[in-house]
Design a protein around this motif. Structure first.
Motif, short mmCIF file in Angstrom:
data_model
loop_
_atom_site.label_atom_id
_atom_site.label_comp_id
_atom_site.label_asym_id
_atom_site.label_seq_id
_atom_site.Cartn_x
_atom_site.Cartn_y
_atom_site.Cartn_z
N CYS A 98 0.81 -1.21 0.00
CA CYS A 98 0.00 0.00 0.00
C CYS A 98 0.85 1.26 0.00
CB CYS A 98 -0.87 0.04 1.25
SG CYS A 98 -2.02 -1.32 1.39
N CYS A 100 1.00 4.56 1.97
CA CYS A 100 0.49 5.00 3.28
C CYS A 100 1.09 6.35 3.64
CB CYS A 100 0.88 4.00 4.36
SG CYS A 100 0.50 2.29 3.95
N ARG A 106 -2.98 12.88 1.35
CA ARG A 106 -3.89 12.40 0.31
C ARG A 106 -3.96 13.35 -0.88
NH1 ARG A 106 -7.58 8.27 0.80
NH2 ARG A 106 -7.60 8.31 3.06
N LEU A 109 -1.37 13.02 -3.59
CA LEU A 109 -1.58 11.90 -4.52
C LEU A 109 -2.64 12.28 -5.54
CD1 LEU A 109 -1.66 9.00 -1.90
CD2 LEU A 109 0.24 9.62 -3.38
N GLU A 110 -3.66 12.99 -5.08
CA GLU A 110 -4.75 13.38 -5.99
C GLU A 110 -4.28 14.41 -7.01
OE1 GLU A 110 -7.79 14.43 -3.18
OE2 GLU A 110 -8.23 12.31 -2.81
N TYR A 128 4.73 1.53 -9.65
CA TYR A 128 3.37 2.00 -9.36
C TYR A 128 3.21 3.48 -9.70
CZ TYR A 128 -0.89 3.10 -6.76
OH TYR A 128 -2.14 3.54 -6.41
N LYS A 133 0.33 5.26 -12.19
CA LYS A 133 -0.26 6.56 -11.85
C LYS A 133 0.26 7.71 -12.71
CE LYS A 133 -0.97 7.95 -7.77
NZ LYS A 133 -2.30 8.26 -7.24
N LEU A 176 -3.51 4.98 2.06
CA LEU A 176 -4.07 5.99 1.16
C LEU A 176 -4.46 5.35 -0.18
CD1 LEU A 176 -1.52 8.85 1.95
CD2 LEU A 176 -3.81 8.57 2.90
N GLU A 177 -3.68 4.38 -0.64
CA GLU A 177 -4.00 3.66 -1.88
C GLU A 177 -3.49 2.22 -1.74
OE1 GLU A 177 -2.25 5.90 -5.11
OE2 GLU A 177 -3.65 7.55 -4.84
N GLU A 178 -4.23 1.27 -2.32
CA GLU A 178 -3.78 -0.11 -2.29
C GLU A 178 -3.14 -0.44 -3.63
OE1 GLU A 178 -6.55 -2.76 -0.37
OE2 GLU A 178 -5.53 -4.48 -1.27
N ILE A 179 -1.94 -1.01 -3.57
CA ILE A 179 -1.22 -1.34 -4.82
C ILE A 179 -1.56 -2.75 -5.28
CG2 ILE A 179 1.06 -1.57 -5.89
CD1 ILE A 179 2.06 0.63 -4.03
#
Ligand code: PRP
Length: 211
Positions: A98, A100, A106, A109-110, A128, A133, A176-179
Protein backbone atom coordinates in the motif's frame (compact mmCIF):
# COMPACT_ATOMS: atom_id res chain seq x y z
CA UNK A 1 18.34 -39.31 -8.75
CA UNK A 2 19.69 -35.84 -8.09
CA UNK A 3 18.73 -33.69 -5.13
CA UNK A 4 15.83 -31.32 -5.56
CA UNK A 5 16.80 -28.13 -3.73
CA UNK A 6 14.36 -25.80 -1.97
CA UNK A 7 15.10 -22.22 -0.87
CA UNK A 8 12.79 -20.92 1.85
CA UNK A 9 12.54 -17.30 2.94
CA UNK A 10 13.61 -17.12 6.60
CA UNK A 11 11.01 -16.37 9.25
CA UNK A 12 7.28 -16.87 9.59
CA UNK A 13 6.79 -18.08 6.01
CA UNK A 14 9.40 -20.81 6.49
CA UNK A 15 7.66 -22.31 9.52
CA UNK A 16 4.30 -22.33 7.75
CA UNK A 17 5.95 -23.90 4.71
CA UNK A 18 7.57 -26.64 6.79
CA UNK A 19 4.14 -27.43 8.33
CA UNK A 20 2.65 -27.67 4.87
CA UNK A 21 5.46 -29.87 3.54
CA UNK A 22 5.01 -32.19 6.52
CA UNK A 23 1.39 -32.70 5.47
CA UNK A 24 2.56 -34.12 2.15
CA UNK A 25 5.18 -36.35 3.79
CA UNK A 26 8.23 -34.13 3.35
CA UNK A 27 9.82 -34.01 6.81
CA UNK A 28 12.78 -31.76 7.58
CA UNK A 29 12.97 -32.32 11.37
CA UNK A 30 16.37 -30.68 11.98
CA UNK A 31 15.21 -27.52 10.26
CA UNK A 32 12.56 -26.73 12.86
CA UNK A 33 15.22 -26.26 15.54
CA UNK A 34 15.31 -22.48 15.99
CA UNK A 35 18.76 -22.58 17.63
CA UNK A 36 20.65 -24.39 14.89
CA UNK A 37 23.28 -22.49 12.91
CA UNK A 38 23.31 -25.12 10.19
CA UNK A 39 22.43 -23.69 6.81
CA UNK A 40 21.34 -26.63 4.70
CA UNK A 41 19.29 -29.73 5.51
CA UNK A 42 18.83 -32.97 3.65
CA UNK A 43 16.14 -35.64 3.50
CA UNK A 44 18.11 -38.57 2.08
CA UNK A 45 15.06 -40.76 1.49
CA UNK A 46 13.33 -38.19 -0.69
CA UNK A 47 16.54 -36.74 -2.18
CA UNK A 48 15.45 -33.27 -1.11
CA UNK A 49 17.73 -30.50 0.18
CA UNK A 50 16.47 -27.35 1.81
CA UNK A 51 17.99 -24.08 3.00
CA UNK A 52 16.81 -20.86 4.56
CA UNK A 53 17.93 -17.54 3.15
CA UNK A 54 17.07 -13.88 3.37
CA UNK A 55 13.78 -13.43 1.51
CA UNK A 56 15.24 -11.12 -1.13
CA UNK A 57 17.88 -13.74 -2.01
CA UNK A 58 15.36 -16.54 -2.70
CA UNK A 59 14.53 -15.38 -6.28
CA UNK A 60 18.28 -15.09 -7.00
CA UNK A 61 18.99 -18.70 -5.95
CA UNK A 62 16.02 -19.87 -8.03
CA UNK A 63 16.84 -17.86 -11.16
CA UNK A 64 20.40 -19.26 -11.24
CA UNK A 65 19.20 -22.81 -10.54
CA UNK A 66 21.07 -23.08 -7.22
CA UNK A 67 17.60 -23.85 -5.89
CA UNK A 68 15.00 -25.63 -8.02
CA UNK A 69 12.08 -24.38 -5.96
CA UNK A 70 11.60 -21.33 -3.75
CA UNK A 71 8.98 -20.22 -1.27
CA UNK A 72 8.80 -16.46 -0.89
CA UNK A 73 6.36 -13.54 -0.62
CA UNK A 74 4.84 -11.96 -3.70
CA UNK A 75 6.34 -8.63 -2.52
CA UNK A 76 9.86 -10.03 -2.93
CA UNK A 77 9.02 -11.62 -6.30
CA UNK A 78 7.77 -8.28 -7.64
CA UNK A 79 10.66 -6.29 -6.18
CA UNK A 80 13.41 -8.61 -7.42
CA UNK A 81 11.97 -9.07 -10.93
CA UNK A 82 13.93 -12.30 -11.55
CA UNK A 83 13.35 -14.75 -14.38
CA UNK A 84 11.42 -17.64 -12.83
CA UNK A 85 8.03 -19.32 -12.90
CA UNK A 86 5.55 -18.41 -10.18
CA UNK A 87 3.48 -21.57 -9.95
CA UNK A 88 1.34 -21.54 -6.80
CA UNK A 89 -0.28 -19.27 -4.25
CA UNK A 90 0.08 -20.95 -0.84
CA UNK A 91 -2.67 -18.78 0.62
CA UNK A 92 -0.83 -17.79 3.79
CA UNK A 93 1.13 -14.66 4.64
CA UNK A 94 -1.74 -12.63 3.25
CA UNK A 95 -1.26 -8.86 3.35
CA UNK A 96 -1.15 -5.96 0.88
CA UNK A 97 1.29 -3.51 -0.62
CA UNK A 98 0.00 0.00 0.00
CA UNK A 99 0.78 3.67 -0.28
CA UNK A 100 0.49 5.00 3.28
CA UNK A 101 0.91 8.33 4.98
CA UNK A 102 -0.88 10.89 7.11
CA UNK A 103 -4.38 11.86 5.94
CA UNK A 104 -2.90 15.25 4.95
CA UNK A 105 -0.81 13.56 2.23
CA UNK A 106 -3.89 12.40 0.31
CA UNK A 107 -4.04 15.63 -1.67
CA UNK A 108 -0.47 15.17 -2.95
CA UNK A 109 -1.58 11.90 -4.52
CA UNK A 110 -4.75 13.38 -5.99
CA UNK A 111 -2.92 16.37 -7.49
CA UNK A 112 0.02 14.40 -8.90
CA UNK A 113 2.55 16.45 -6.96
CA UNK A 114 6.29 15.79 -6.97
CA UNK A 115 6.59 14.02 -3.63
CA UNK A 116 9.13 11.81 -1.88
CA UNK A 117 8.24 8.16 -1.37
CA UNK A 118 10.21 6.07 1.14
CA UNK A 119 10.18 2.29 0.78
CA UNK A 120 11.96 -1.02 1.27
CA UNK A 121 10.52 -1.77 -2.19
CA UNK A 122 11.89 0.92 -4.54
CA UNK A 123 11.10 -1.05 -7.71
CA UNK A 124 7.48 -1.68 -6.73
CA UNK A 125 7.12 1.98 -5.72
CA UNK A 126 8.71 3.22 -8.97
CA UNK A 127 6.57 0.95 -11.11
CA UNK A 128 3.37 2.00 -9.36
CA UNK A 129 3.96 5.75 -9.47
CA UNK A 130 5.62 5.98 -12.89
CA UNK A 131 3.70 3.40 -14.89
CA UNK A 132 0.31 3.06 -13.22
CA UNK A 133 -0.26 6.56 -11.85
CA UNK A 134 1.97 8.51 -14.23
CA UNK A 135 3.14 10.59 -11.28
CA UNK A 136 6.77 11.68 -11.07
CA UNK A 137 8.13 11.01 -7.58
CA UNK A 138 11.47 10.73 -5.81
CA UNK A 139 12.00 7.26 -4.34
CA UNK A 140 14.07 6.92 -1.16
CA UNK A 141 15.23 3.40 -0.32
CA UNK A 142 15.04 2.37 3.34
CA UNK A 143 15.74 -0.98 5.00
CA UNK A 144 13.16 -1.10 7.81
CA UNK A 145 10.76 0.79 10.09
CA UNK A 146 9.65 2.72 7.02
CA UNK A 147 6.71 4.21 8.93
CA UNK A 148 9.18 6.64 10.51
CA UNK A 149 9.82 8.43 7.23
CA UNK A 150 6.64 10.56 6.97
CA UNK A 151 6.69 11.19 10.74
CA UNK A 152 10.12 12.75 10.75
CA UNK A 153 9.77 14.46 7.37
CA UNK A 154 11.97 12.25 5.21
CA UNK A 155 9.09 11.64 2.79
CA UNK A 156 5.46 12.54 2.26
CA UNK A 157 4.30 8.93 1.87
CA UNK A 158 5.64 5.36 2.08
CA UNK A 159 5.07 2.21 0.06
CA UNK A 160 4.98 -0.71 2.48
CA UNK A 161 3.31 -3.94 3.51
CA UNK A 162 0.16 -3.66 5.61
CA UNK A 163 -0.99 -6.77 7.42
CA UNK A 164 -3.14 -5.95 10.45
CA UNK A 165 -2.74 -2.16 10.11
CA UNK A 166 -1.50 -1.91 13.71
CA UNK A 167 1.85 -0.33 12.84
CA UNK A 168 0.12 2.39 10.81
CA UNK A 169 -2.51 3.05 13.45
CA UNK A 170 -0.01 3.32 16.28
CA UNK A 171 1.92 5.89 14.28
CA UNK A 172 -0.98 8.03 13.08
CA UNK A 173 -0.76 6.87 9.46
CA UNK A 174 -3.35 5.50 7.04
CA UNK A 175 -3.62 3.41 3.92
CA UNK A 176 -4.07 5.99 1.16
CA UNK A 177 -4.00 3.66 -1.88
CA UNK A 178 -3.78 -0.11 -2.29
CA UNK A 179 -1.22 -1.34 -4.82
CA UNK A 180 -1.76 -5.12 -4.77
CA UNK A 181 -2.57 -8.14 -2.60
CA UNK A 182 0.33 -10.30 -1.39
CA UNK A 183 0.84 -13.83 -0.07
CA UNK A 184 3.39 -16.64 -0.04
CA UNK A 185 4.11 -18.14 -3.47
CA UNK A 186 6.03 -21.09 -4.87
CA UNK A 187 8.52 -20.21 -7.57
CA UNK A 188 10.39 -22.65 -9.81
CA UNK A 189 13.59 -22.38 -11.85
CA UNK A 190 12.76 -22.34 -15.56
CA UNK A 191 15.14 -25.15 -16.51
CA UNK A 192 14.20 -27.33 -13.50
CA UNK A 193 10.58 -27.04 -14.52
CA UNK A 194 11.45 -28.87 -17.74
CA UNK A 195 14.17 -31.25 -16.50
CA UNK A 196 12.42 -32.30 -13.26
CA UNK A 197 8.88 -31.88 -14.51
CA UNK A 198 7.60 -35.14 -13.07
CA UNK A 199 8.97 -34.73 -9.53
CA UNK A 200 8.04 -31.05 -9.32
CA UNK A 201 4.61 -31.77 -10.78
CA UNK A 202 3.99 -34.47 -8.15
CA UNK A 203 5.03 -32.16 -5.32
CA UNK A 204 2.84 -29.33 -6.58
CA UNK A 205 -0.10 -31.69 -7.09
CA UNK A 206 0.21 -33.00 -3.52
CA UNK A 207 0.46 -29.45 -2.14
CA UNK A 208 -2.61 -28.35 -4.05
CA UNK A 209 -4.62 -31.04 -2.23
CA UNK A 210 -3.64 -29.85 1.25
CA UNK A 211 -3.97 -26.07 0.87
C1 PRP B 1 6.27 -5.13 8.23
C2 PRP B 1 5.86 -3.95 7.39
C3 PRP B 1 5.12 -3.06 8.37
C4 PRP B 1 4.46 -4.08 9.28
C5 PRP B 1 3.00 -4.23 8.89
O1 PRP B 1 7.43 -4.82 8.90
O2 PRP B 1 6.99 -3.31 6.82
O3 PRP B 1 6.02 -2.24 9.08
O4 PRP B 1 5.14 -5.32 9.11
O5 PRP B 1 2.30 -5.09 9.77
P1 PRP B 1 0.95 -4.63 10.50
O6 PRP B 1 0.05 -3.99 9.48
O7 PRP B 1 0.38 -5.94 11.02
O8 PRP B 1 1.32 -3.69 11.61
P2 PRP B 1 8.42 -5.86 9.55
O9 PRP B 1 7.78 -6.48 10.75
O10 PRP B 1 8.87 -6.82 8.51
O11 PRP B 1 9.61 -4.92 10.08
P3 PRP B 1 10.53 -3.79 9.37
O12 PRP B 1 9.63 -2.75 8.76
O13 PRP B 1 11.36 -3.22 10.47
O14 PRP B 1 11.33 -4.49 8.30
Amino acid sequence: MRYLTFALAKGRLAYKTLELLEKIGVNMEEMKDKNTRKLIFTNEDLKIRMFLSKASDVPTYVEYGAADIGVVGKDTILEEGRKLYEVMDLGFGKCSMCVCGPESAREYLEHQQLIRVASKYPNIAKDYFNHKKHQTVEIIKLHGSVELAPIVGLSEVIVDIVETGTTLKENGLKVLEEICPLSARIVVNQVSMKMENERIGQLLGALKKVI
